[in-house]
Scaffold this motif. Structure first.
Motif, PDB file in Angstrom:
ATOM      1  N   PRO A 413       0.846  -1.199   0.000  1.00  0.00           N
ATOM      2  CA  PRO A 413       0.000   0.000   0.000  1.00  0.00           C
ATOM      3  C   PRO A 413       0.877   1.243   0.000  1.00  0.00           C
ATOM      4  N   GLY A 414       0.347   2.324  -0.517  1.00  0.00           N
ATOM      5  CA  GLY A 414       1.091   3.575  -0.487  1.00  0.00           C
ATOM      6  C   GLY A 414       1.337   4.023   0.946  1.00  0.00           C
ATOM      7  N   ARG A 415       2.462   4.655   1.155  1.00  0.00           N
ATOM      8  CA  ARG A 415       2.818   5.160   2.487  1.00  0.00           C
ATOM      9  C   ARG A 415       2.936   6.675   2.420  1.00  0.00           C
ATOM     10  N   ASP A 416       2.238   7.353   3.290  1.00  0.00           N
ATOM     11  CA  ASP A 416       2.345   8.808   3.379  1.00  0.00           C
ATOM     12  C   ASP A 416       3.564   9.119   4.236  1.00  0.00           C
ATOM     13  N   GLU A 417       4.613   9.625   3.604  1.00  0.00           N
ATOM     14  CA  GLU A 417       5.895   9.772   4.279  1.00  0.00           C
ATOM     15  C   GLU A 417       6.145  11.164   4.830  1.00  0.00           C
ATOM     16  N   LYS A 418       5.092  11.932   5.008  1.00  0.00           N
ATOM     17  CA  LYS A 418       5.310  13.181   5.731  1.00  0.00           C
ATOM     18  C   LYS A 418       5.342  12.878   7.224  1.00  0.00           C
ATOM     19  N   VAL A 419       6.043  13.709   7.954  1.00  0.00           N
ATOM     20  CA  VAL A 419       6.195  13.563   9.399  1.00  0.00           C
ATOM     21  C   VAL A 419       5.405  14.683  10.061  1.00  0.00           C
ATOM     22  N   LEU A 420       4.435  14.332  10.870  1.00  0.00           N
ATOM     23  CA  LEU A 420       3.593  15.301  11.567  1.00  0.00           C
ATOM     24  C   LEU A 420       4.003  15.354  13.037  1.00  0.00           C
ATOM     25  N   SER A 421       4.195  16.546  13.561  1.00  0.00           N
ATOM     26  CA  SER A 421       4.659  16.689  14.939  1.00  0.00           C
ATOM     27  C   SER A 421       3.697  16.052  15.931  1.00  0.00           C
ATOM     28  N   SER A 422       2.402  16.318  15.785  1.00  0.00           N
ATOM     29  CA  SER A 422       1.425  15.822  16.765  1.00  0.00           C
ATOM     30  C   SER A 422       1.355  14.304  16.753  1.00  0.00           C
ATOM     31  N   TRP A 423       1.284  13.708  15.570  1.00  0.00           N
ATOM     32  CA  TRP A 423       1.163  12.256  15.480  1.00  0.00           C
ATOM     33  C   TRP A 423       2.450  11.585  15.948  1.00  0.00           C
ATOM     34  N   ASN A 424       3.608  12.200  15.654  1.00  0.00           N
ATOM     35  CA  ASN A 424       4.867  11.662  16.158  1.00  0.00           C
ATOM     36  C   ASN A 424       4.891  11.676  17.680  1.00  0.00           C
ATOM     37  N   ALA A 425       4.373  12.727  18.269  1.00  0.00           N
ATOM     38  CA  ALA A 425       4.342  12.813  19.726  1.00  0.00           C
ATOM     39  C   ALA A 425       3.487  11.697  20.317  1.00  0.00           C
ATOM     40  N   LEU A 426       2.344  11.400  19.687  1.00  0.00           N
ATOM     41  CA  LEU A 426       1.498  10.312  20.163  1.00  0.00           C
ATOM     42  C   LEU A 426       2.232   8.979  20.101  1.00  0.00           C
ATOM     43  N   MET A 427       2.995   8.760  19.026  1.00  0.00           N
ATOM     44  CA  MET A 427       3.723   7.503  18.895  1.00  0.00           C
ATOM     45  C   MET A 427       4.936   7.458  19.828  1.00  0.00           C
ATOM     46  N   ILE A 428       5.610   8.576  20.014  1.00  0.00           N
ATOM     47  CA  ILE A 428       6.725   8.612  20.960  1.00  0.00           C
ATOM     48  C   ILE A 428       6.229   8.192  22.342  1.00  0.00           C
ATOM     49  N   ARG A 429       5.116   8.758  22.759  1.00  0.00           N
ATOM     50  CA  ARG A 429       4.542   8.398  24.061  1.00  0.00           C
ATOM     51  C   ARG A 429       4.215   6.903  24.117  1.00  0.00           C
ATOM     52  N   GLY A 430       3.588   6.374  23.061  1.00  0.00           N
ATOM     53  CA  GLY A 430       3.240   4.963  23.039  1.00  0.00           C
ATOM     54  C   GLY A 430       4.455   4.065  23.102  1.00  0.00           C
ATOM     55  N   MET A 431       5.483   4.399  22.343  1.00  0.00           N
ATOM     56  CA  MET A 431       6.700   3.574  22.334  1.00  0.00           C
ATOM     57  C   MET A 431       7.416   3.629  23.676  1.00  0.00           C
ATOM     58  N   VAL A 432       7.416   4.783  24.310  1.00  0.00           N
ATOM     59  CA  VAL A 432       8.076   4.908  25.610  1.00  0.00           C
ATOM     60  C   VAL A 432       7.352   4.078  26.660  1.00  0.00           C
ATOM     61  N   ILE A 433       6.025   4.184  26.702  1.00  0.00           N
ATOM     62  CA  ILE A 433       5.266   3.431  27.697  1.00  0.00           C
ATOM     63  C   ILE A 433       5.437   1.927  27.467  1.00  0.00           C
ATOM     64  N   ALA A 434       5.360   1.503  26.200  1.00  0.00           N
ATOM     65  CA  ALA A 434       5.557   0.077  25.900  1.00  0.00           C
ATOM     66  C   ALA A 434       6.969  -0.363  26.259  1.00  0.00           C
ATOM     67  N   GLY A 435       7.948   0.461  25.952  1.00  0.00           N
ATOM     68  CA  GLY A 435       9.329   0.114  26.278  1.00  0.00           C
ATOM     69  C   GLY A 435       9.558   0.012  27.765  1.00  0.00           C
ATOM     70  N   ARG A 436       8.958   0.916  28.517  1.00  0.00           N
ATOM     71  CA  ARG A 436       9.123   0.898  29.972  1.00  0.00           C
ATOM     72  C   ARG A 436       8.451  -0.330  30.594  1.00  0.00           C
ATOM     73  N   VAL A 437       7.209  -0.613  30.174  1.00  0.00           N
ATOM     74  CA  VAL A 437       6.458  -1.722  30.763  1.00  0.00           C
ATOM     75  C   VAL A 437       7.059  -3.066  30.378  1.00  0.00           C
ATOM     76  N   LEU A 438       7.464  -3.217  29.120  1.00  0.00           N
ATOM     77  CA  LEU A 438       7.964  -4.505  28.634  1.00  0.00           C
ATOM     78  C   LEU A 438       9.474  -4.657  28.795  1.00  0.00           C
ATOM     79  N   GLY A 439      10.142  -3.594  29.244  1.00  0.00           N
ATOM     80  CA  GLY A 439      11.588  -3.667  29.373  1.00  0.00           C
ATOM     81  C   GLY A 439      12.301  -3.760  28.042  1.00  0.00           C
ATOM     82  N   LYS A 440      11.779  -3.057  27.032  1.00  0.00           N
ATOM     83  CA  LYS A 440      12.342  -3.115  25.683  1.00  0.00           C
ATOM     84  C   LYS A 440      13.079  -1.804  25.379  1.00  0.00           C
ATOM     85  N   SER A 441      14.374  -1.816  25.531  1.00  0.00           N
ATOM     86  CA  SER A 441      15.154  -0.596  25.310  1.00  0.00           C
ATOM     87  C   SER A 441      15.092  -0.134  23.862  1.00  0.00           C
TER      88      SER A 441
END
Length: 692
Positions: A413-441
């Motif tokens: 499928p096509g990928r929209d390769e623009k980077v949006l600040s707000s959506w990146n922030a949502l994913m940064i938060r998600g990755m950090v919480i998952a990394g902290r809980v699962l111990g995944k550096s």
């Protein structure tokens, strides 16, 4: 560079570039198009969509690529194309106006007709077909009709425009009466969400069924606050997470969630994958695992995080926006399977458990093919096949890997390769919480790369850009960009302290107060004070597919205020909640993120600061971070850290331990005596274990 037939060449939006070779003389939103409309006295045809939108593609193929339709559009209108992801400010205004005009909810593609002198809409809709069907007129006929109405009924349109502007003013600038919120709202909001809960299939409401992360988050937080008094809340949240994870909404082979399910059972999704859905869902599944220890939730986290790092993170570090619903001009083609193909790919032993688990022993569920959806759970398949659970897990894992390897040979499928600040922030938060809980550096490292990209590429002179692509960062950032980023930084500071990032968080908070806050009555506008002037400057309070920017700003500012003892941030939160009081009281369920901000005002945060030798800090941090603790923030600061900001340095008690670790535990603005042993820490912060 695309050789455009119109004015869209050079745009950063992949969606706009998809239309650059249309015979329609498209303009991007801007002075050139608006001035031409005024000079020629032609109405504006405003078309809003995004690159992963299936029906946007349909309308493009049917109408915008058609020479006859394009000729009519070019003769009668000035045509403006907008990517709603780059210009949510414009999209919010005209989605609201569409509802005011038609009393129907909007969506994409959004099709609006505006008067040229003031850009006020006088007619609107969403998708229009090329031929009359489904109760909708043919788009070509509609164009002729709208042009005639504009030419013949100017005075009526002028009067209607004034009425529309008045209504928009009331919606975006409601009359303000200071309203104090009541703690009763926690229970009321919870009851409303519970009433919408689908007890059979999970989720809220009927098809089409969306994930609604803010509702799940509110249920979990309510349970955490009220404990055993809310078993239905906990069940509704966890059961919804279970059903979504088992369904076709979740990509069973490659990880990640699609935007919504077209049916009530989460079986067949609308196949586009959006970054903004997956960030909050990743966080929720990690928190669900922290609360229950459910392996299914852990598996979802790992598959989704791997998908994000594999397919959605750019070489520069930022996260891409979305994956299209379509491939080879067919929705879902990339994701679905023929039974015979799966049977050939898998061993007999693998297929024996995979087929009943995912319904390949039944009739096809998607246009004669199979989209993977869990029909029979693990326990039942193990009973049928006499396979142990461990063997089942291994066989399913092997089968998925084979299918993923084969699927990656297909046309993507096509990928929209623009980077949006707000959506990146949502994913940064998600990755950090998952990394902290699962111990995944590696998840935390991925989030750090994205955060570094935003700071190095999209933050300049106290100004944040909303979007980036192909070396260009531009467009003034919106409330969501600043508030979500502030929230994300406070999360990442909890897994690795960086004074530079804390100072950046303060800069972001100051921009929110200086350029977005309504200093008269409180609350934050969606656009900054120096933003382009549109027909309305909206101040949105309710949650949509993503949480309210006002809600997240209120929560994040208060957290930063408590951490640093900065009352100006706490006061801003109080003003937001007072301004939003009427709206929240009237419709609690629609304002879950603001209710969370209010909850943290009623029940002050517990902030734990650990200082000491690096070699000892990790064990203390793990002890503080056990289980699901939504109102606890834990920061570990190395004893060698010298450049603490004034808000922390002024707390003279905040000194590193002479040896080992010292913990400072604060609730709201009150701090307890320092804790210097792990045993004492365990006594000071009870109930940190996993809840089964």
């Amino acid at each position: 560079m695309i050789q455009a037939k119109n004015h869209l060449a050079g745009q950063t939006s992949p969606y706009l570039l998809q239309h650059a070779d249309n015979p329609v003389e498209w303009y991007p939103w801007g002075n050139e198009a608006l001035e031409r409309a005024r000079q020629e006295n032609k109405p504006i045809l405003l078309s809003i969509g995004y690159s992963a939108c299936h029906w946007c593609h349909v309308m493009a193929h049917e109408s915008f690529e058609d020479e006859v339709t394009a000729k009519i559009m070019n003769e009668l209108f000035i045509n403006i194309k907008i990517d709603r992801e780059e210009r949510p400010d414009i999209d919010k205004i005209y989605q609201t106006a569409q509802y005011v005009l038609t009393q129907r909810t909007g969506g994409w593609p959004l099709t609006m007709f505006l008067t040229p002198d003031d850009q006020v809409p006088f007619f609107g809709g969403t998708y229009f077909p090329n031929e009359a069907r489904h109760g909708l007129p043919a788009f070509k006929d509609l164009l002729q009709h709208i042009s005639g109405v504009y030419q013949q009924r100017r005075e009526e349109i002028k009067a209607q425009n004034q009425s529309i502007q008045n209504v928009l003013q009331q919606i975006h600038e409601p009359s303000y009466t200071k309203t104090d919120l009541s703690p009763d709202l926690f229970k009321t909001c919870n009851q409303q969400i519970e009433q919408a809960f689908d007890a059979r299939d999970g989720g809220f409401g009927d098809a089409p069924k969306f994930p609604h992360p803010t509702h799940i988050d509110r249920l979990l937080r309510y349970h955490s606050q009220s404990g055993q008094d809310s078993p239905r809340s906990l069940h509704a949240a966890l059961y919804t997470l279970e059903k979504m994870a088992a369904g076709g909404l979740f990509d069973q082979v490659g990880g990640g969630f699609c935007r919504y399910s077209v049916d009530s059972r989460w079986m067949i999704p609308h196949f586009e994958k959006m970054l903004y859905d997956n960030g909050p869902l990743l966080a929720l599944y990690a928190q669900g695992f922290a609360l229950t220890g459910t392996e299914q939730f852990k598996d979802v986290c790992e598959a989704t995080a791997q998908w994000v790092m594999r397919e959605m993170q750019s070489p520069e570090g930022g996260y891409y926006s979305s994956l299209d619903a379509d491939s080879e001009s067919s929705e879902g083609k990339y994701y679905v399977w023929d039974r015979e193909q799966v049977e050939q790919l898998l061993s007999r032993e693998e297929y024996a458990v995979f087929a009943p688990h995912y319904g390949l022993d039944r009739d096809a569920n998607f246009e004669g093919r199979y989209h993977l959806h869990t029909f029979v759970n693990k326990d039942e398949v193990c009973q049928r096949t006499s396979v142990t659970e461990e063997k089942f897990d291994a066989l399913i894992s092997q089968a998925k890997q084979k299918l993923l390897s084969q699927r990656e040979q297909r046309v993507r499928p096509g990928r929209d390769e623009k980077v949006l600040s707000s959506w990146n922030a949502l994913m940064i938060r998600g990755m950090v919480i998952a990394g902290r809980v699962l111990g995944k550096s590696e998840y935390i490292q991925s989030a750090q790369r994205a955060l570094d990209f935003l700071r190095n590429t999209m933050w300049t002179s106290q100004h944040l850009a909303a979007t980036y692509k192909d070396g260009t960062a531009h467009l003034d950032a919106y409330l969501d960009d600043y508030s979500f980023l502030l929230d994300a930084i406070l999360e990442i500071l909890q897994v690795r302290w960086c004074t530079r990032d804390l100072n950046w968080a303060c800069d972001i908070a100051n921009v929110l107060l200086d350029k977005f806050e309504d200093n008269t009555v409180g609350g934050f506008y969606f656009t900054s004070i120096d933003h382009e002037r549109l027909i309305q400057r909206s101040k949105t309070l309710s949650d949509e597919a993503i949480p309210s920017g006002n809600g997240i700003a209120a929560t994040a500012l208060a957290r930063l205020g408590y951490l640093l003892g900065k009352t100006e941030y706490l006061d801003a939160t109080e003003r937001v909640l007072q301004f939003a009081g009427q709206a929240v009281t009237h419709a609690p369920m629609g304002h879950a993120s603001l209710i969370t901000a209010y909850e943290e005002q009623c029940h002050p945060l517990q902030i734990i600061i650990l200082r000491g030798e690096k070699s000892h800090l990790e064990k203390w941090q793990q002890q503080c971070s056990l289980g699901y603790q939504p109102r606890r923030l834990v920061f570990t600061i190395d004893a060698d850290e010298k450049d603490l900001p004034a808000g922390l340095a002024e707390k003279k008690f905040l000194k590193p331990a002479p040896e080992g670790v010292v913990a400072y535990i604060c609730e709201g603005m009150q701090c307890k005596s320092p804790v210097t042993s792990l045993a004492e820490l365990q006594s000071a912060i009870p109930d940190t274990g996993t809840s089964q």
